[in-house]
Design an enzyme around this catalytic site. Structure first.
Site, PDB file in Angstrom:
ATOM      1  N   CYS A 108       1.042  -1.003  -0.168  1.00 24.98           N
ATOM      2  CA  CYS A 108      -0.027  -0.161   0.003  1.00 24.98           C
ATOM      3  C   CYS A 108       0.725   1.209   0.181  1.00 24.98           C
ATOM      4  CB  CYS A 108      -1.160   0.337   1.155  1.00 24.98           C
ATOM      5  SG  CYS A 108      -2.085   1.856   1.213  1.00 24.98           S
ATOM      6  N   CYS A 111      -1.104   4.735   1.958  1.00 20.70           N
ATOM      7  CA  CYS A 111      -0.479   3.941   3.694  1.00 20.70           C
ATOM      8  C   CYS A 111      -0.381   2.828   4.124  1.00 20.70           C
ATOM      9  CB  CYS A 111      -2.470   5.209   4.542  1.00 20.70           C
ATOM     10  SG  CYS A 111      -2.949   3.917   3.557  1.00 20.70           S
ATOM     11  N   SER A 112      -0.658   2.818   4.968  1.00 23.13           N
ATOM     12  CA  SER A 112      -0.832   0.487   5.538  1.00 23.13           C
ATOM     13  C   SER A 112      -2.019  -0.514   4.477  1.00 23.13           C
ATOM     14  CB  SER A 112      -0.222   1.362   6.461  1.00 23.13           C
ATOM     15  OG  SER A 112      -0.902   1.555   7.018  1.00 23.13           O
ATOM     16  N   CYS A 113      -2.785   0.668   4.287  1.00 24.63           N
ATOM     17  CA  CYS A 113      -4.366  -0.677   3.708  1.00 24.63           C
ATOM     18  C   CYS A 113      -3.630  -2.310   3.618  1.00 24.63           C
ATOM     19  CB  CYS A 113      -5.038   0.296   2.721  1.00 24.63           C
ATOM     20  SG  CYS A 113      -5.220   1.178   3.123  1.00 24.63           S
TER      21      CYS A 113
END
Lengths: 215, 120
Positions: A108, A111-113
């Site tokens: 991702c 962000c950090s999905c």
């Protein structure tokens, strides 16, 4: 002889981040926006109940149940929900099947999905800037840092997650597991193999020692 | 882009997800607010992206450094989102944080810290 004021030696020190989060928590609970019991429940869920074993069960079933594998390919969200693993953030899931010709890898970049419902909380490296910035530009070099070198004939496809769409890599079933039950296959499916930075373990490497690596 | 400066942290072992209790709490608060219907997860992802997008590239940091950086952005994004929705004002959060710190300084080790102790 008591001091006339408290100082750092006899009082406690709260660092700025801790104090800020405590302030936020108090403000939100005072306003009735957050229930303190809900915070504990959320942590319990993510720390103990949800983890990469959920995803491993999905993968092992796909390896042993062709009908389920087809369902997973066509509608992973529904197929995974049917096993009781729901997306708490309301996201859709897509299953990416690795083949000898194509290896899938998930990042991702924004962000950090991450597919929490099947993999639990993301590892530090997944959230880190180096992984997010390099996975797309030089996936082979990134995989090498994970100790994974793919044959030159295997193409690498990198998938960028979003808040609406997350991906679960279905690694290839290891050789030497013919006739194995799904239950026996589950420990072969590592977290990294479902992100695409690793492969499923081969049977020889499983055992008490290898399980630690798979955690 | 030079790889040595951008080594991916913690590829070998099972690193903890959180390196400090405040990171745990920031995470849980965010999920709780989402589950309470105060914002959509897409809104959260946008807020977090906006914070993370501006971060400079790190040097060769430890996994703990990366986690700290990440959750600083996380907390900043949460405050951004709460401020945008009028749910929590930055000034008030700052004042309350100072109150907690005063309360801590006035509380001996081993004794629970009570917010009111820090109020002026």
């Amino acid at each position: 002889m008591p001091h006339d004021h408290h100082d750092h030696d006899d009082g406690s020190h709260l660092d700025d981040m801790t104090a800020r989060v405590m302030a936020l928590e108090k403000l939100l609970t005072d306003k009735g926006l957050v229930d303190p019991a809900a915070l504990d429940r959320i942590l319990d869920t993510y720390e103990t109940q949800v983890g990469p074993r959920n995803g491993a069960e999905v993968v092992a079933r796909a390896w042993t149940d062709p009908d389920f594998a087809r369902w997973l390919e066509q509608d992973a969200t529904a197929a995974i929900h049917s096993m009781g693993f729901g997306g708490r953030q309301g996201e859709h899931l897509t299953a990416l099947f690795n083949t000898p010709e194509r290896h899938n890898m998930v990042v991702c970049t924004l962000c950090s999905c991450y597919p929490w419902s099947v993999l639990g909380l993301p590892p530090v490296w997944y959230k880190s800037m180096p992984y997010r910035s390099r996975a797309v530009s030089e996936p082979r070099a990134v995989l090498a840092e994970f100790g994974l070198t793919l044959p030159e004939g295997t193409a690498i496809r990198v998938w960028d997650s979003t808040a609406e769409m997350r991906y679960l890599v279905i690694p290839m079933r290891p050789a030497g597991t013919e006739g194995w039950t799904a239950e026996k296959l589950v420990p072969l499916v590592t977290r990294d193999s479902m992100i695409g930075t690793g492969l499923a373990l081969v049977p020889d490497t499983t055992g008490p020692d290898a399980e630690g690596q798979a955690a | 882009m030079t790889a040595p400066d951008l080594a991916i942290p913690g590829t070998e072992g099972a690193e903890p997800h959180f390196f400090a209790p405040w990171q745990v709490k920031a995470f849980a608060l965010t999920v709780a607010l989402h589950e309470a219907g105060l914002f959509a997860w897409t809104e959260w992802a946008e807020a977090l992206s906006a914070r993370i997008g501006g971060a400079p590239l790190p040097q060769r940091d430890t996994p703990e450094d990366h986690a700290t950086r990440y959750y600083l952005d996380w907390l900043g994004a949460l405050e951004d989102l709460l401020a945008a929705k009028g749910l929590a004002e930055a000034d008030m959060i700052g004042d309350m944080a100072l109150t907690w710190q005063r309360a801590a300084r006035a509380t001996p080790h081993g004794t629970p810290i009570v917010y009111e102790t820090g109020q002026e």
